[in-house]
Design an enzyme around this catalytic site. Structure first.
Site, short mmCIF file in Angstrom:
data_model
loop_
_atom_site.label_atom_id
_atom_site.label_comp_id
_atom_site.label_asym_id
_atom_site.label_seq_id
_atom_site.Cartn_x
_atom_site.Cartn_y
_atom_site.Cartn_z
N GLY A 145 57.34 55.97 52.54
CA GLY A 145 58.08 55.08 53.00
C GLY A 145 57.41 53.76 53.45
CG ASN A 175 65.15 68.66 60.10
OD1 ASN A 175 64.05 69.14 60.39
ND2 ASN A 175 65.33 68.28 59.00
N GLY A 202 64.37 59.98 48.47
CA GLY A 202 64.55 60.99 49.26
C GLY A 202 63.68 61.88 49.67
CB THR A 203 62.69 63.92 52.87
OG1 THR A 203 63.98 64.50 52.70
CG2 THR A 203 62.24 62.85 53.58
CG LEU A 228 57.14 64.09 53.04
CD1 LEU A 228 58.71 64.40 53.16
CD2 LEU A 228 56.69 64.58 51.73
CE LYS A 285 21.30 38.52 61.77
NZ LYS A 285 21.38 37.52 60.93
CD GLU A 329 69.53 64.28 57.04
OE1 GLU A 329 69.06 63.30 57.51
OE2 GLU A 329 68.90 65.48 57.09
NE ARG A 368 63.98 51.91 61.69
CZ ARG A 368 64.20 53.35 62.21
NH1 ARG A 368 64.87 53.23 63.16
NH2 ARG A 368 64.16 54.17 61.35
C1 UD1 Z 1 64.48 63.14 58.03
C2 UD1 Z 1 65.50 64.44 58.13
C3 UD1 Z 1 66.12 64.63 59.04
C4 UD1 Z 1 65.18 64.86 60.32
C5 UD1 Z 1 64.20 63.66 60.45
C6 UD1 Z 1 63.16 64.05 61.31
C7 UD1 Z 1 65.80 64.16 55.59
C8 UD1 Z 1 66.86 64.08 54.41
N1 UD1 Z 1 66.39 64.35 56.98
O1 UD1 Z 1 65.37 62.13 58.39
O2 UD1 Z 1 66.97 65.82 58.98
O3 UD1 Z 1 66.00 65.20 61.56
O4 UD1 Z 1 63.67 63.45 59.15
O5 UD1 Z 1 62.55 62.93 61.83
O6 UD1 Z 1 64.68 64.73 55.14
N2 UD1 Z 1 59.86 59.61 52.74
C9 UD1 Z 1 58.93 59.65 51.40
N3 UD1 Z 1 59.90 59.53 50.40
C10 UD1 Z 1 61.35 59.34 50.17
C11 UD1 Z 1 62.15 59.26 51.70
C12 UD1 Z 1 61.06 59.61 52.96
O7 UD1 Z 1 57.91 59.74 51.33
O8 UD1 Z 1 61.82 59.27 49.23
C13 UD1 Z 1 58.93 59.80 53.89
C14 UD1 Z 1 59.19 58.77 54.81
O9 UD1 Z 1 58.17 57.89 54.50
C15 UD1 Z 1 59.17 59.67 56.23
C16 UD1 Z 1 59.54 60.90 55.88
O10 UD1 Z 1 59.53 61.21 54.55
O11 UD1 Z 1 57.71 59.59 56.59
C17 UD1 Z 1 60.90 61.00 56.36
O12 UD1 Z 1 61.50 60.35 55.94
P1 UD1 Z 1 63.10 59.26 56.56
O13 UD1 Z 1 63.69 58.50 55.56
O14 UD1 Z 1 62.38 58.68 57.93
O15 UD1 Z 1 63.92 60.57 56.96
P2 UD1 Z 1 64.87 60.40 58.21
O16 UD1 Z 1 66.08 59.73 57.69
O17 UD1 Z 1 64.37 60.18 59.47
#
Ligand code: UD1
Ligand code: CA
Length: 452
Positions: A12, A168, A76-77, A9, A349, A153, A16
């Protein structure tokens, strides 16, 4: 061969980081974070890797060697993983879900999760860890008999759930078929209005499927990078890991704390690296070299027995037993053949320099082909540019170029030719000839006495 497929994934933005660059392309030990994740996946035996891109997707696609799929909106993930449905549906086997911002992952850790998943024999296994400060993470909720129930979460957790210290990691193995059947049931009725991937675990559990939480003690390897400070911390860890690997393989690092070696660099045995040295990109170094102090090598290829100090080499090839330094700049597309000696304040060079040729002091050699056993006197300059175009200089084997000469290109000095010191050479010099290209000296006798 394994049947392991990974989904990484990386859609994002990484708010930050405060950057134009997508977070996963920020480099650690000279390599974008997402490539570290891909390398760990490959080391674990993954046969196929699919990266979910979104923010800066075009840039990410160019930086990686993997299949990509776009997530247009970051909902979302769970929604992110759903984007791989068309690519994976109908595939048997296991998918491991990873995040692109966890550069510290190792092949061993991922292998241990994959093996645990196979051993336990459930439809999903989540990698978890017990940490002193679980803030920000999803919490692992177990039933009274300790079996896995669900992940909540932090923003959706009750006070009691928030006190749970098992978190997690965001890394999972799923059986592909069950993953997609459950993903279609995930809803976004939660605090963040997102489709959460971990909800799949609860959905499958409720159907009576076996779900496992596999707790690792190596939790620090799963750390995600969210800020530049965390990026710098990861940099330290990966550089130390690289240095330790090289030392274990027989390379001497006099002071690992001041030696900066990128993840993909290769160095042969018994090479000694002095302090304040940067070895970057795809640099490959042979055995028995002595490099540093203060050398910077970028995408350079060095043979055996090369010595160098106070030198910058980029995108160049340097054969065995070449000596470099000090204050030397070897620029792209240069090839220094065996035994070449390059001394103080010399720039090369886009040139080929033949075996055992000497460029001992204060020279500029650009767009040139220099033969074997040539002596380029102190201050020799190739005049390669007329303000509009660049031209090549050719110097034959065993030629001797006197000090402070200019070779005005295009020009050729043939084999065994000599050039008198201080010459400006504008015409070709035939084989074995002596060329003098300077005004003759005139002595006016008693000139100073007469002046009085
Ligand atoms: C996620 C987990 C959480 C875990 C944590 C560990 C979920 C809902 N929660 O939270 O339980 O403890 O990771 O680090 O999964 N991303 C996408 N598309 C999206 C959303 C996210 O590609 O629509 C990618 C982000 O770029 C990132 C990863 O997924 O690389 C995780 O997403 P993030 O929003 O950071 O999840 P957390 O809130 O950290
Ligand atoms: Ca995160």
């Amino acid at each position: 061969m394994s049947d392991l497929v990974t989904v990484i994934l990386a859609a994002g933005k990484g708010t930050r980081m405060k950057s134009k660059l997508p977070k996963v392309l920020h480099k650690v030990a000279g390599k974008p974070m997402v490539n570290h994740v891909l390398d760990a996946a490959k080391a674990a035996g993954a046969v196929r890797n699919i990266v979910v891109t979104g923010f800066g997707g075009e840039m990410v696609r160019q930086a990686i060697d993997a299949e990509c799929v776009e997530q247009k909106e970051q909902l979302g993930t769970g929604h992110a993983v759903l984007q791989t449905k068309e690519l994976l549906e109908g595939t048997d086997g296991v998918v491991m879900v990873l995040c692109g911002d966890t550069p510290l992952l190792t092949g061993e850790l991922l292998t241990s999760l994959y093996e645990a998943h196979k051993r336990i024999g459930g439809v999903a296994t989540v990698l978890t860890a017990i940490v002193p400060n679980p803030k920000g993470y999803g919490r692992v909720i177990r039933r009274p008999d300790e079996t896995f129930l669900k992940i909540v979460e932090e923003k959706d957790a009750t006070e009691e759930e928030q006190r749970v210290k098992e978190i997690n990691s965001g890394i999972y193995c799923f059986n592909i078929k069950e993953l997609f059947s459950a993903l279609s049931e995930v809803k976004n009725d939660n605090a963040q209005g997102e489709y959460y991937l971990p909800d799949v675990l609860e959905i499958l559990g409720a159907k009576g499927e076996k779900i496992a939480a596999y707790a690792t003690k190596n939790y620090d390897l799963t750390l995600g990078i969210n800020s530049r400070a965390q990026l710098a911390a990861a940099e330290k860890i990966l550089r130390k890991r690289k240095n330790d690997e090289l030392m274990a393989d027989g390379v001497t690092l006099m002071d690992p704390d001041t030696t900066f070696i990128d993840a993909d660099v290769k160095i042969g045995r018994d090479t000694v690296i002095y302090p304040f040295t940067w070895i970057e990109g795809n640099t490959v170094i042979g055995e028995d070299c002595e490099l540093g102090p203060n050398i910077r090598l970028q995408n350079a290829t060095l043979g055996n027995g090369v010595t160098g100090q106070f030198t910058y080499v980029h995108d160049a090839v340097i054969d065995d037993n070449v000596t470099l330094g000090q204050f030397v700049h070897i620029r792209p597309d240069s090839h220094l053949m065996s035994g070449v000696k390059i001394g103080n304040f010399v720039e090369v060079k886009n040139s080929n320099v033949g075996n055992n040729t000497k460029l001992p002091h204060l020279s500029y050699i650009g767009d040139s082909d220099i033969g074997d056993d040539v002596n380029m006197g102190c201050g020799t300059i190739t005049v390669n540019y007329d303000g509009k175009k660049k031209f090549r200089t050719k110097v034959g084997d065993r030629a001797f170029v006197g000090c402070n000469s200019n070779l005005v290109a295009p020009v050729e000095v043939e084999d065994d030719a000599y050039i008198g010191a201080g010459s400006t050479i504008t015409e070709n010099v035939p084989k074995s000839s002596l060329a003098l290209g300077r005004a003759r000296q005139v002595n006016i006798h008693e000139w100073n006495d007469k002046r009085k």
